[in-house]
Design an enzyme around this catalytic site. Sequence first.
Site, short mmCIF file in Angstrom:
data_model
loop_
_atom_site.label_atom_id
_atom_site.label_comp_id
_atom_site.label_asym_id
_atom_site.label_seq_id
_atom_site.Cartn_x
_atom_site.Cartn_y
_atom_site.Cartn_z
N GLY A 3 0.79 -1.22 0.00
CA GLY A 3 0.00 0.00 0.00
C GLY A 3 0.82 1.27 0.00
O GLY A 3 0.28 2.37 0.17
N GLY A 30 3.21 1.85 -2.62
CA GLY A 30 3.78 2.02 -3.96
C GLY A 30 5.02 1.18 -4.23
O GLY A 30 5.63 1.33 -5.28
N GLY A 45 5.24 -2.19 -4.64
CA GLY A 45 4.96 -3.16 -5.70
C GLY A 45 4.97 -2.50 -7.06
O GLY A 45 5.51 -3.06 -8.03
N TYR A 82 -2.68 -5.42 -10.75
CA TYR A 82 -2.05 -5.41 -12.07
C TYR A 82 -2.89 -4.66 -13.10
O TYR A 82 -2.34 -4.01 -13.99
CB TYR A 82 -1.74 -6.84 -12.52
CG TYR A 82 -0.65 -7.45 -11.67
CD1 TYR A 82 0.67 -7.02 -11.80
CD2 TYR A 82 -0.93 -8.40 -10.70
CE1 TYR A 82 1.67 -7.54 -10.99
CE2 TYR A 82 0.06 -8.92 -9.90
CZ TYR A 82 1.37 -8.49 -10.05
OH TYR A 82 2.37 -8.99 -9.26
#
Length: 141
Positions: free
Chosen positions: A80, A82, A84, A112
Amino acid sequence: MELTYQKDCTNIDWDRVPELLNKVGMSSVDADKHRISFENSYAVVFVFDEKKMIGLGRSISDGVRQTALYDIAIDPTYQGHGIGRKVVDILLDATPDCNFVLYASPGKEDFYRKLGFKKMKTGMMIFADPKRMEDGVFVDK
């Protein structure tokens, strides 16, 4: 949080890789197989908060047309923020003119989609261990 993003396999604690994958509900193998997978990948990224590995990802590619993303995982306590998205961006930037494919863990498809990925109608696969996939979570029965 003091995050660093490492783009090579130097000084990685390979025992942490399956531990992290399991923590986010992804399948894993023994640490040595993960080491081999990452070392043979086209691009890799490991995320550290100081010295603790809290995220990772890798891609395989021919470097000109096709790239597949694998093993993208962020420790749930760090999700949560950023991280990833940054991991995916680093991997996409390694082969900017390629098509990208991945298979997402169930429940992660919306993450995704937000990054521009579209669900394919024709994706197919043969699994090395088909018994593991009989539950209908990853494949249609």
